[in-house]
Design a protein around this motif. Sequence first.
Motif, PDB file in Angstrom:
ATOM      1  N   LEU A   1       1.053  -1.512  -0.073  1.00  0.00           N
ATOM      2  CA  LEU A   1      -0.244   0.072   0.403  1.00  0.00           C
ATOM      3  C   LEU A   1       0.725   0.758  -0.021  1.00  0.00           C
ATOM      4  CD1 LEU A   1      -2.884   1.316   0.429  1.00  0.00           C
ATOM      5  CD2 LEU A   1      -2.624   1.680   2.979  1.00  0.00           C
ATOM      6  N   GLN A   2       2.036   1.312   0.989  1.00  0.00           N
ATOM      7  CA  GLN A   2       2.563   2.419   0.571  1.00  0.00           C
ATOM      8  C   GLN A   2       3.342   3.230  -0.640  1.00  0.00           C
ATOM      9  OE1 GLN A   2       3.779   4.743   3.139  1.00  0.00           O
ATOM     10  NE2 GLN A   2       4.609   6.081   1.416  1.00  0.00           N
ATOM     11  N   ASP A   3       4.024   1.424  -1.233  1.00  0.00           N
ATOM     12  CA  ASP A   3       4.070   2.089  -2.486  1.00  0.00           C
ATOM     13  C   ASP A   3       3.839   2.041  -3.792  1.00  0.00           C
ATOM     14  OD1 ASP A   3       7.271   1.048  -1.656  1.00  0.00           O
ATOM     15  OD2 ASP A   3       6.271  -1.273  -2.526  1.00  0.00           O
TER      16      ASP A   3
ATOM     17  N   ALA B   1       6.416  10.645  -5.385  1.00  0.00           N
ATOM     18  CA  ALA B   1       7.365   9.948  -4.350  1.00  0.00           C
ATOM     19  C   ALA B   1       7.728  10.449  -2.616  1.00  0.00           C
ATOM     20  CB  ALA B   1       8.498  10.578  -4.929  1.00  0.00           C
ATOM     21  N   SER B   2       6.921  11.362  -2.611  1.00  0.00           N
ATOM     22  CA  SER B   2       6.932  11.441  -0.712  1.00  0.00           C
ATOM     23  C   SER B   2       5.866  11.604   0.418  1.00  0.00           C
ATOM     24  CB  SER B   2       7.653  13.108  -0.764  1.00  0.00           C
ATOM     25  OG  SER B   2       6.392  13.788  -0.936  1.00  0.00           O
ATOM     26  N   ALA B   3       4.670  10.957  -0.470  1.00  0.00           N
ATOM     27  CA  ALA B   3       3.803  11.262   0.043  1.00  0.00           C
ATOM     28  C   ALA B   3       3.825   9.440   1.430  1.00  0.00           C
ATOM     29  CB  ALA B   3       2.628  10.314  -0.254  1.00  0.00           C
ATOM     30  N   ARG B   4       3.147   9.509   2.582  1.00  0.00           N
ATOM     31  CA  ARG B   4       3.331   8.454   3.230  1.00  0.00           C
ATOM     32  C   ARG B   4       1.774   8.216   3.801  1.00  0.00           C
ATOM     33  NH1 ARG B   4       7.734   8.676   1.072  1.00  0.00           N
ATOM     34  NH2 ARG B   4       9.601   8.874   2.537  1.00  0.00           N
ATOM     35  N   ILE B   5       2.000   7.040   3.883  1.00  0.00           N
ATOM     36  CA  ILE B   5      -0.007   6.639   3.954  1.00  0.00           C
ATOM     37  C   ILE B   5      -0.137   5.728   5.719  1.00  0.00           C
ATOM     38  CG2 ILE B   5       0.551   4.532   2.057  1.00  0.00           C
ATOM     39  CD1 ILE B   5      -2.511   4.885   1.079  1.00  0.00           C
ATOM     40  N   PHE B   6      -1.059   6.110   5.753  1.00  0.00           N
ATOM     41  CA  PHE B   6      -0.893   5.679   6.982  1.00  0.00           C
ATOM     42  C   PHE B   6      -2.397   4.991   7.365  1.00  0.00           C
ATOM     43  CE2 PHE B   6       1.393   8.704   7.432  1.00  0.00           C
ATOM     44  CZ  PHE B   6       3.195   8.194   8.255  1.00  0.00           C
ATOM     45  N   PRO B   7      -3.183   3.868   7.622  1.00  0.00           N
ATOM     46  CA  PRO B   7      -4.264   2.924   7.888  1.00  0.00           C
ATOM     47  C   PRO B   7      -4.626   3.640   8.675  1.00  0.00           C
ATOM     48  CG  PRO B   7      -2.808   1.470   6.308  1.00  0.00           C
ATOM     49  CD  PRO B   7      -1.588   3.253   7.175  1.00  0.00           C
ATOM     50  N   VAL B   8      -5.858   4.360   9.092  1.00  0.00           N
ATOM     51  CA  VAL B   8      -6.845   3.798  10.177  1.00  0.00           C
ATOM     52  C   VAL B   8      -8.098   3.921  10.214  1.00  0.00           C
ATOM     53  CG1 VAL B   8      -5.403   6.151  10.927  1.00  0.00           C
ATOM     54  CG2 VAL B   8      -7.372   6.988   9.380  1.00  0.00           C
ATOM     55  N   LEU B   9      -8.969   3.609  11.396  1.00  0.00           N
ATOM     56  CA  LEU B   9      -9.745   3.445  11.762  1.00  0.00           C
ATOM     57  C   LEU B   9     -11.105   4.131  10.762  1.00  0.00           C
ATOM     58  CD1 LEU B   9      -9.754   1.203  15.152  1.00  0.00           C
ATOM     59  CD2 LEU B   9      -9.266   0.857  12.412  1.00  0.00           C
ATOM     60  N   ASN B  10     -11.494   5.118  11.026  1.00  0.00           N
ATOM     61  CA  ASN B  10     -12.263   5.811  10.358  1.00  0.00           C
ATOM     62  C   ASN B  10     -12.465   7.184  10.138  1.00  0.00           C
ATOM     63  OD1 ASN B  10     -12.371   7.606  12.955  1.00  0.00           O
ATOM     64  ND2 ASN B  10     -13.284   6.105  13.498  1.00  0.00           N
ATOM     65  N   GLY B  11     -12.757   8.033   9.477  1.00  0.00           N
ATOM     66  CA  GLY B  11     -13.107   9.248   8.655  1.00  0.00           C
ATOM     67  C   GLY B  11     -12.346  10.074   9.851  1.00  0.00           C
ATOM     68  N   THR B  12     -13.394  10.466  11.017  1.00  0.00           N
ATOM     69  CA  THR B  12     -13.445  11.199  12.569  1.00  0.00           C
ATOM     70  C   THR B  12     -11.632  10.971  13.188  1.00  0.00           C
ATOM     71  OG1 THR B  12     -15.467  11.710  12.311  1.00  0.00           O
ATOM     72  CG2 THR B  12     -13.928  12.037  14.734  1.00  0.00           C
ATOM     73  N   GLY B  13     -11.537  10.029  12.948  1.00  0.00           N
ATOM     74  CA  GLY B  13     -10.270   9.753  13.571  1.00  0.00           C
ATOM     75  C   GLY B  13      -8.622  10.443  11.984  1.00  0.00           C
TER      76      GLY B  13
ATOM     77  N   LEU C   1       5.208  15.746   8.997  1.00  0.00           N
ATOM     78  CA  LEU C   1       3.915  15.616  10.135  1.00  0.00           C
ATOM     79  C   LEU C   1       4.371  14.133   9.847  1.00  0.00           C
ATOM     80  CD1 LEU C   1       1.560  17.711   7.602  1.00  0.00           C
ATOM     81  CD2 LEU C   1       2.777  17.752  10.020  1.00  0.00           C
ATOM     82  N   SER C   2       5.464  12.820   8.925  1.00  0.00           N
ATOM     83  CA  SER C   2       5.119  11.887   8.968  1.00  0.00           C
ATOM     84  C   SER C   2       5.599  11.127  10.126  1.00  0.00           C
ATOM     85  CB  SER C   2       5.999  11.982   7.724  1.00  0.00           C
ATOM     86  OG  SER C   2       7.326  11.791   7.348  1.00  0.00           O
ATOM     87  N   GLU C   3       6.772  12.777  10.940  1.00  0.00           N
ATOM     88  CA  GLU C   3       6.847  11.964  12.403  1.00  0.00           C
ATOM     89  C   GLU C   3       5.854  11.673  13.383  1.00  0.00           C
ATOM     90  OE1 GLU C   3      10.788  14.466  12.760  1.00  0.00           O
ATOM     91  OE2 GLU C   3      11.813  13.283  10.913  1.00  0.00           O
TER      92      GLU C   3
END
Length: 375
Positions: A40-42, A50-62, A225-227
Amino acid sequence: MQHFASDNYAPVHPEVMAAIVAVNDGAAVSYGDDPVSARLQDRAAEVFGASARIFPVLNGTGANVISLMAAAPRWGGVIASDCAHIHTDENGAPERVGGLKLLAVPNVAGRIGPDAVDRWTGDLGDVHRAQPAVLSLTQVTELGTVYSVTDLKLLADTAHAAGLRVHIDGSRLANAAATLGVGLREITTDVGADIVSLGAAKNGGMLGEAVVVLSDGVGDAPSDLSEAVPYLRKATMQLASKTRFVSAQLLALLGEAGTPVSGAGEGAPLWLRNAAHSNTMAARLRAGLEAAGLTGPDPAGPAEQTGLRFAYPTEANVVFATLPRAAADRVRAHARFYDWAPGETPDRVEVRWMCAWDTTEADVDEFVAVVAAAL
């Protein structure tokens, strides 16, 4: 019973369900250190840059709370439309959980302009006021309208010039991209957004969204922000232990690495196929209601208001309209939907009719007939 209440009502898309089943085989490292999340990160780097970092979460409010907390200091404020979801429909979560003051500005058909930033930047440096730190834009807006690429760029440039970050609440980002005929990158990274809440559940997912951190504008370096996001994700109880099942949904929607990031027809990624379909169904709904001759007198005129009246442009997958309350109640016996606001007079109501990836032409045509009979 039919539903035109919310795209959250729709079932999980079969391709998303198949992706969940496919990763339900054997053990995998928890908390996002699994091969599916790595894929998913790729893919996120292909879709958003190229610099995007994705972080799955549980819901939209979160996703929204984490994004805003990452982008603003503890004493910061968030500029947003007065009809933004973070302001009206998240039970104060950005303020209660995030500790951030929301700085609301009046909307025009759901959208705000660069003057929204100017309205609050006079408070910068005033210790008595929450310090504007983030401009949050909802795309698609709560009223079903869409910011153009040009408007997004102007808003982001204005915010950055004032030293603010830019957050996009993209619970229906896919629908906006489908409307504009662009990819997801063109309305996020390329316009200067810093962080995005990426929706999935409204577009064929089961549960789970994502926070996407974009470039900070310095070469290809990821934003700081990714940190912050990983720690905030855990602290706000949005880190799933079995992250692979959320990642699998997002990957099914975005597509595997190397597949087209946009396009048309069957070759398009699932996010775009689903969004384009739901948009088309809303356009069909509006066109059907217009063709049925259901609209009443001009609301500005003195004539009795007896017909249907459209409240906003239909630019994505939702139709807003006003009609007599009695007629709305008759329609509600056949299909579920939400009353949105009071109508022009006490005997009228503004309603929201939402289409989803699973809405069919037959559903729409039957609903038009029900509305016509009710009026």
